[in-house]
Enzyme design. Structure first.
Site, short mmCIF file in Angstrom:
data_model
loop_
_atom_site.label_atom_id
_atom_site.label_comp_id
_atom_site.label_asym_id
_atom_site.label_seq_id
_atom_site.Cartn_x
_atom_site.Cartn_y
_atom_site.Cartn_z
N TYR A 107 6.16 -1.45 14.94
CA TYR A 107 6.85 -1.58 13.65
C TYR A 107 8.28 -2.11 13.85
O TYR A 107 8.73 -3.02 13.14
CB TYR A 107 6.86 -0.20 12.98
CG TYR A 107 7.42 -0.15 11.59
CD1 TYR A 107 6.69 -0.63 10.50
CD2 TYR A 107 8.67 0.42 11.34
CE1 TYR A 107 7.19 -0.55 9.21
CE2 TYR A 107 9.18 0.51 10.06
CZ TYR A 107 8.44 0.03 8.99
OH TYR A 107 8.95 0.12 7.71
N LYS A 134 9.78 -5.54 12.42
CA LYS A 134 10.89 -5.54 11.46
C LYS A 134 12.09 -6.32 11.99
O LYS A 134 12.87 -6.86 11.20
CB LYS A 134 11.27 -4.09 11.11
CG LYS A 134 10.20 -3.39 10.26
CD LYS A 134 9.80 -4.21 9.04
CE LYS A 134 9.15 -3.40 7.94
NZ LYS A 134 8.65 -4.27 6.84
P1 NAP Z 1 3.85 2.15 0.89
O1 NAP Z 1 4.18 3.18 -0.14
O2 NAP Z 1 2.91 2.53 1.96
O3 NAP Z 1 3.33 0.85 0.13
C1 NAP Z 1 2.91 -0.27 0.84
C2 NAP Z 1 1.98 -1.07 -0.02
O4 NAP Z 1 1.60 -2.23 0.74
C3 NAP Z 1 0.70 -0.33 -0.38
O5 NAP Z 1 0.41 -0.50 -1.75
C4 NAP Z 1 -0.34 -0.98 0.51
O6 NAP Z 1 -1.64 -1.02 -0.06
C5 NAP Z 1 0.20 -2.40 0.60
N1 NAP Z 1 -0.36 -3.11 1.72
C6 NAP Z 1 -0.58 -2.65 2.99
N2 NAP Z 1 -1.18 -3.58 3.74
C7 NAP Z 1 -1.35 -4.66 2.95
C8 NAP Z 1 -1.92 -5.93 3.15
N3 NAP Z 1 -2.46 -6.29 4.33
N4 NAP Z 1 -1.95 -6.81 2.11
C9 NAP Z 1 -1.44 -6.46 0.91
N5 NAP Z 1 -0.89 -5.27 0.66
C10 NAP Z 1 -0.84 -4.37 1.66
O7 NAP Z 1 5.16 1.62 1.64
P2 NAP Z 1 6.69 1.51 1.16
O8 NAP Z 1 7.41 2.66 1.74
O9 NAP Z 1 6.78 1.22 -0.28
O10 NAP Z 1 7.13 0.24 2.03
C11 NAP Z 1 7.24 -1.06 1.48
C12 NAP Z 1 7.93 -1.96 2.51
O11 NAP Z 1 9.20 -1.44 2.85
C13 NAP Z 1 7.16 -2.06 3.83
O12 NAP Z 1 7.29 -3.36 4.36
C14 NAP Z 1 7.89 -1.07 4.71
O13 NAP Z 1 7.72 -1.36 6.06
C15 NAP Z 1 9.30 -1.25 4.23
N6 NAP Z 1 10.19 -0.11 4.50
C16 NAP Z 1 9.93 1.12 3.98
C17 NAP Z 1 10.81 2.17 4.26
C18 NAP Z 1 10.61 3.57 3.70
O14 NAP Z 1 11.38 4.47 4.10
N7 NAP Z 1 9.67 3.82 2.83
C19 NAP Z 1 11.93 1.95 5.06
C20 NAP Z 1 12.14 0.68 5.58
C21 NAP Z 1 11.27 -0.35 5.29
P3 NAP Z 1 -2.75 0.07 0.37
O15 NAP Z 1 -2.21 1.37 -0.02
O16 NAP Z 1 -3.94 -0.32 -0.42
O17 NAP Z 1 -2.91 -0.07 1.84
#
Ligand code: NAP
Length: 254
Positions: free
Chosen positions: A155, A159
């Site tokens: 990851y 990133k």
């Molecule tokens: P999340 O709640 O897990 O949501 C991610 C979404 O992406 C889910 O709806 C998932 O669908 C979808 N997804 C996964 N694989 C996919 C694919 N191959 N094609 C299309 N859609 C896909 O995550 P989040 O926390 O909102 O994170 C969103 C972004 O922010 C990510 O890139 C993550 O790495 C980044 N981020 C998050 C955090 C944090 O603290 N939350 C911090 C830094 C960066 P399914 O559920 O159907 O798999």
């Protein structure tokens, strides 16, 4: 008049979490939005909950961003059903955490596939429209994990890769009116961080509280915190900002 009136945005992984927050904010500001997520039904349901303005639309599109054919079809549908394309937000993401000696090749490939191959395929499909119209915005989600995060070598690498991707595309596409930026969030309350708490067998509230305690602003972030920054970076107000990664982390990396 909203900053995004007459604009069309595609947000990947917008079925929930940060992606949904960004999609909702862009819709609130007048955009038509395509919610792209793996599961078409979930994408359609999320699109139905967006606060779209008068004359704007929302559509849910099922596509795995790591599959070239699905990506081409998703961009094609967004353009056709929403009448154009101006903003691409590469937000879809997954984690497959493990220490190096336990990390499998699948854990590595899946994470690279969604974050890097996914952002590459989406940007390549979108740039055709952006370059032709001499206007576009690409925003990709990085993370504070890019700076090093124990148990997340896949990851973290992906990133940090997003940051190189962003700087390079800013150089390539800048002359065509396309700005390319990234946001690196810290701890944001979503299913992704709740899932991490469950894997570590920690109480979700306690997990959040501990993170808030070590964050200078003494709280964890919300999808709305990231969405506010995204709405600025993809707007015309940010037209002299490109190739940047903005940390939205309450000061956590300081
Ligand atoms: P999340 O709640 O897990 O949501 C991610 C979404 O992406 C889910 O709806 C998932 O669908 C979808 N997804 C996964 N694989 C996919 C694919 N191959 N094609 C299309 N859609 C896909 O995550 P989040 O926390 O909102 O994170 C969103 C972004 O922010 C990510 O890139 C993550 O790495 C980044 N981020 C998050 C955090 C944090 O603290 N939350 C911090 C830094 C960066 P399914 O559920 O159907 O798999």
């Amino acid at each position: 008049m909203g900053r995004y009136e007459g604009r069309v945005a595609v947000v990947t992984g917008a079925g929930r979490g940060i992606g949904f927050g960004i999609a909702a904010r862009l819709a609130e500001e007048g955009a038509s939005v395509a919610v792209v997520d793996v599961d078409e039904a979930a994408a359609a349901e999320a699109a139905g909950r967006l606060p779209v303005g008068e004359g704007a639309k929302a559509v849910g599109i099922g596509a795995d961003v790591s599959e070239a054919e699905a990506v081409g079809a998703a961009i094609g549908r967004a353009v056709e059903e929403l009448g154009g394309l101006h903003v691409l937000v590469n937000n879809a993401g997954i984690t497959r955490d493990n220490l190096l000696h336990k990390m499998t090749e699948d854990d590595w490939d899946l994470v690279m596939g969604v974050h890097l191959r996914g952002a590459f395929l989406m940007a390549r499909a979108a740039q055709r429209h952006f370059v032709a119209q001499r206007y576009g915005r690409i925003l990709t989600l990085s993370s504070t994990a890019a700076l090093g995060s124990r148990g997340q070598v896949n990851y973290s690498t992906a990133k940090m890769g997003v940051q190189g991707f962003t700087r390079t595309l800013a150089k390539e596409l800048g002359p065509f009116g396309v700005n390319v930026n990234a946001i690196a969030p810290g701890f944001i309350t979503t299913e992704m961080t709740d899932g991490a708490a469950r894997r570590l067998r920690q109480d979700i509230e306690e997990f959040r509280r501990a993170r808030a305690e070590v964050t200078p602003v003494r709280r964890v972030g919300s999808p709305e915190d990231v969405a506010a920054a995204a709405a600025f970076l993809c707007s015309d107000e940010a037209s002299y900002i490109t190739g940047q990664t903005l940390y939205v982390d309450g000061g956590a990396r300081l």
